[in-house]
Design an enzyme around this catalytic site. Structure first.
Site, mmCIF file in Angstrom:
data_model
loop_
_atom_site.group_PDB
_atom_site.id
_atom_site.type_symbol
_atom_site.label_atom_id
_atom_site.label_comp_id
_atom_site.label_asym_id
_atom_site.label_seq_id
_atom_site.Cartn_x
_atom_site.Cartn_y
_atom_site.Cartn_z
ATOM 1 N N HIS A 267 -7.195 -5.663 0.478
ATOM 2 C CA HIS A 267 -6.085 -4.719 0.495
ATOM 3 C C HIS A 267 -4.810 -5.269 1.150
ATOM 4 C CE1 HIS A 267 -4.557 -0.769 -0.299
ATOM 5 N NE2 HIS A 267 -4.165 -0.628 0.957
ATOM 6 N N SER B 220 0.831 -1.198 0.000
ATOM 7 C CA SER B 220 0.000 0.000 0.000
ATOM 8 C C SER B 220 0.872 1.258 0.000
ATOM 9 C CB SER B 220 -0.954 -0.038 1.196
ATOM 10 O OG SER B 220 -1.902 0.985 1.110
ATOM 11 N N ASP C 164 -10.027 -5.832 -3.972
ATOM 12 C CA ASP C 164 -9.743 -4.482 -3.475
ATOM 13 C C ASP C 164 -10.492 -3.469 -4.351
ATOM 14 O OD1 ASP C 164 -8.589 -2.544 -1.915
ATOM 15 O OD2 ASP C 164 -6.517 -2.977 -2.484
#
Length: 245
Positions: A222, A94, A192
């Site tokens: 995620h 991320s 996601d």
């Protein structure tokens, strides 16, 4: 009141190739712990820094800036260099993946792995992340609803300049994708938000290396490093790392 034990950076000694592991925003090194252990078992030495303010109350977290977190990343890279590692790959999840791309642009690495990376993030979305983190943290501390609501109101009035800076850091990093010449492996979860698959494609097209792969994982949201596809994700990352010179 419960005292929350803040998470820590970790260093798993393995073989003579090293990996810098970068966790996500408002999270901590638990994100990448299983991956780190798996890579150590397979002969890699892994270091995961903890970004400043992470694992502390949100009120403290937002007093730090992306420049502080980037410094934590640089210190982690330097630690591996000081340990004598000549071959270092970087893996980020991320917003840690944004840092991994930045590492690929500015430092000498022999491979880059990104997971669930956004090519753009509005400040409002980052803010939501902070509020979500704050609420969860206050509940863990055992605070009452009334107290939590009061503290959340105060938090909402605090300066979020660091998040504006963060949005800019993401934009600048994405503008410089062509600087990445190391082999890169781009992963995203198919469950996601669609943004992440789109982002993966943009990154894939923009980097200047001829060794690049991209893959979506059907059962992943995620936090791919902790999801249902964890075994495939780990295996694919290991295969990628083993293929590096």
């Amino acid at each position: 009141m419960m005292k929350i034990v803040p998470p820590k950076p970790f260093y798993y000694k393995g073989g003579e190739k090293a990996v810098l592991l970068l966790h996500s925003f408002t999270s901590n090194t638990m994100d990448v712990k299983k991956l780190g252990k798996y890579l150590q078992k397979n002969n890699y030495s892994c270091y995961a820094p903890l970004y400043s303010g992470h694992g502390l109350p949100a009120e403290e977290l937002i007093t730090y800036r992306p420049s502080d977190w980037w410094q934590d990343v640089l210190n982690g890279y330097q630690l591996l260099r000081d340990e004598g590692f000549e071959k270092i790959a970087v893996i980020g999840l991320s917003l840690g993946g944004v840092f991994a791309l930045k590492v690929g642009q500015e430092l000498d690495v022999n491979g880059v792995v990104t997971m669930s990376v956004p090519i753009h993030r509005e400040v409002s979305v980052l803010q939501k992340r902070v509020f979500h983190y704050a609420k969860r943290y206050k509940k863990l501390e055992g605070k009452q609803e009334e107290q939590i609501n009061l503290e959340m109101k105060l938090l909402q009035n605090m300066s979020m300049d660091s998040l504006v800076e963060f949005q800019e850091l993401i934009d600048v990093t994405m503008d410089k994708l062509a600087l990445i010449t190391s082999p890169i492996n781009i992963l995203y979860g198919e469950l996601d938000e669609p943004l992440y698959e789109e982002s993966a494609k943009v990154i894939f097209q923009s980097v200047k290396t001829n060794k690049k792969t991209m893959k979506g994982y059907p059962n992943s949201t995620h936090l791919m490093t902790l999801g249902t596809d964890i075994n495939d994700v780990n295996k694919d990352i290991l295969t990628f790392l083993n293929d590096l010179i």
